[in-house]
Design a protein around this motif. Structure first.
Motif, short mmCIF file in Angstrom:
data_model
loop_
_atom_site.label_atom_id
_atom_site.label_comp_id
_atom_site.label_asym_id
_atom_site.label_seq_id
_atom_site.Cartn_x
_atom_site.Cartn_y
_atom_site.Cartn_z
N ASN A 89 0.89 -1.14 0.00
CA ASN A 89 0.00 0.00 0.00
C ASN A 89 0.93 1.21 0.00
N ASN A 90 1.14 1.83 -1.16
CA ASN A 90 2.20 2.82 -1.33
C ASN A 90 3.51 2.16 -0.90
N ASP A 91 4.17 2.72 0.11
CA ASP A 91 5.44 2.12 0.49
C ASP A 91 5.33 1.12 1.62
N ASN A 92 4.14 1.00 2.16
CA ASN A 92 3.97 0.11 3.31
C ASN A 92 3.25 -1.16 2.91
C1 LIG Z 1 4.01 3.92 6.22
O1 LIG Z 1 3.88 3.64 7.60
C2 LIG Z 1 4.51 4.58 8.43
C3 LIG Z 1 4.44 4.07 9.86
O2 LIG Z 1 3.17 3.57 10.14
C4 LIG Z 1 3.86 5.95 8.24
O3 LIG Z 1 4.49 6.90 9.04
C5 LIG Z 1 3.97 6.36 6.79
O4 LIG Z 1 3.26 7.55 6.56
C6 LIG Z 1 3.40 5.27 5.88
N1 LIG Z 1 3.70 5.59 4.49
C7 LIG Z 1 2.81 5.41 3.53
C8 LIG Z 1 3.29 5.78 2.17
O5 LIG Z 1 1.69 4.99 3.71
#
Ligand SMILES: *[C@@H]1O[C@H](CO)[C@@H](O)[C@H](O)[C@H]1NC(C)=O
Ligand SMILES: *[C@@H]1O[C@H](CO)[C@@H](O)[C@H](O)[C@H]1NC(C)=O
Ligand SMILES: *[C@@H]1O[C@H](CO)[C@@H](O)[C@H](O)[C@H]1NC(C)=O
Ligand SMILES: *[C@@H]1O[C@H](CO)[C@@H](O)[C@H](O)[C@H]1NC(C)=O
Length: 187
Positions: free
Chosen positions: A97-100
């Motif tokens: 999900n995007n980078d996560n």
């Molecule tokens: C990914 O997860 C981190 C920690 O939960 C968060 O700070 C960040 O905004 C998230 N990035 C995306 C692209 O969703």
């Protein structure tokens, strides 16, 4: 030409034999440095399971590794208290999900994901995920009923997520056969 074909056949056979003899999972490591007592090269979908079972408190720690069929795809690993099938499975399902990586839990009560609850029959905690070489890795701990010796597990991969719900997986033989029994304690 005949000689070349013969050589290729020998090479292919050698590859098959070496794959049969040595487990790939034994050389796999994780960024989070988790270590598991047991690992299994699962027979389908290029998937692997690492696990440690503590029979004293019937807790199972796992790392499940599989490549989604495309970058937007999902991977899942589940326990089914009824039988090694999709319906009734208690699933962990992860996707980028995007980078996560997001991990959802599903009580797979039908073939329609819109009907699935997110509460599982078992307690699951320490959920986390990693990405490595096109694989998604799901980490989790599960609490099972006391004295359980084996569980039905089902694993799967699918092409993507639409409106928050997993798209259905392919129906190739390897998708249909991705299920089995995980023997937790020695027989
Ligand atoms: C990914 O997860 C981190 C920690 O939960 C968060 O700070 C960040 O905004 C998230 N990035 C995306 C692209 O969703
Ligand atoms: C899991 O690993 C432990 C420790 O190496 C071993 O004693 C046990 O037999 C293994 N269990 C299975 C089911 O392979
Ligand atoms: C298994 O669980 C029991 C009870 O929680 C704990 O005392 C023990 O240390 C655990 N064993 C291992 C190998 O972690
Ligand atoms: C899972 O779904 C089934 C069928 O709808 C339901 O009977 C069961 O109570 C649900 N399990 C949990 C843990 O919510």
């Amino acid at each position: 030409m005949a000689r070349l074909c013969f050589t290729l056949v020998i090479l292919a056979l050698a590859l098959l034999v070496s794959q049969g003899e040595s487990q790939t999972c034994t050389s796999q490591t994780f960024e989070n440095k988790n270590v598991y007592a047991n690992c299994t090269d699962l027979p389908h979908l290029n998937a692997y399971l690492h696990w440690t079972y503590n029979s004293t408190d019937s807790t199972l720690a796992i790392a499940f590794i599989a490549p989604p069929p495309n970058p937007e795809g999902w991977v899942s690993w589940s326990i089914n208290p009824e039988s090694p099938t999709m319906i009734s499975s208690q699933a962990l399902l992860a996707f980028k999900n995007n980078d996560n990586i997001t991990i959802n839990t599903y009580n797979v009560s039908s073939y329609n994901p819109a009907e699935w609850g997110t509460k599982l029959l078992y307690d699951v905690w320490d959920l986390s995920a990693e990405e490595s070489n096109g694989n998604i890795i799901i980490f989790a701990k599960w609490k099972f009923p006391e004295k359980i010796e084996k569980v039905n597990h089902v694993w799967q991969v699918g092409p993507g997520i639409v409106e928050g719900l997993p798209l259905k997986h392919a129906m190739n033989p390897e998708n249909k056969d991705s299920k089995g029994i995980l023997q937790l304690v020695g027989i």
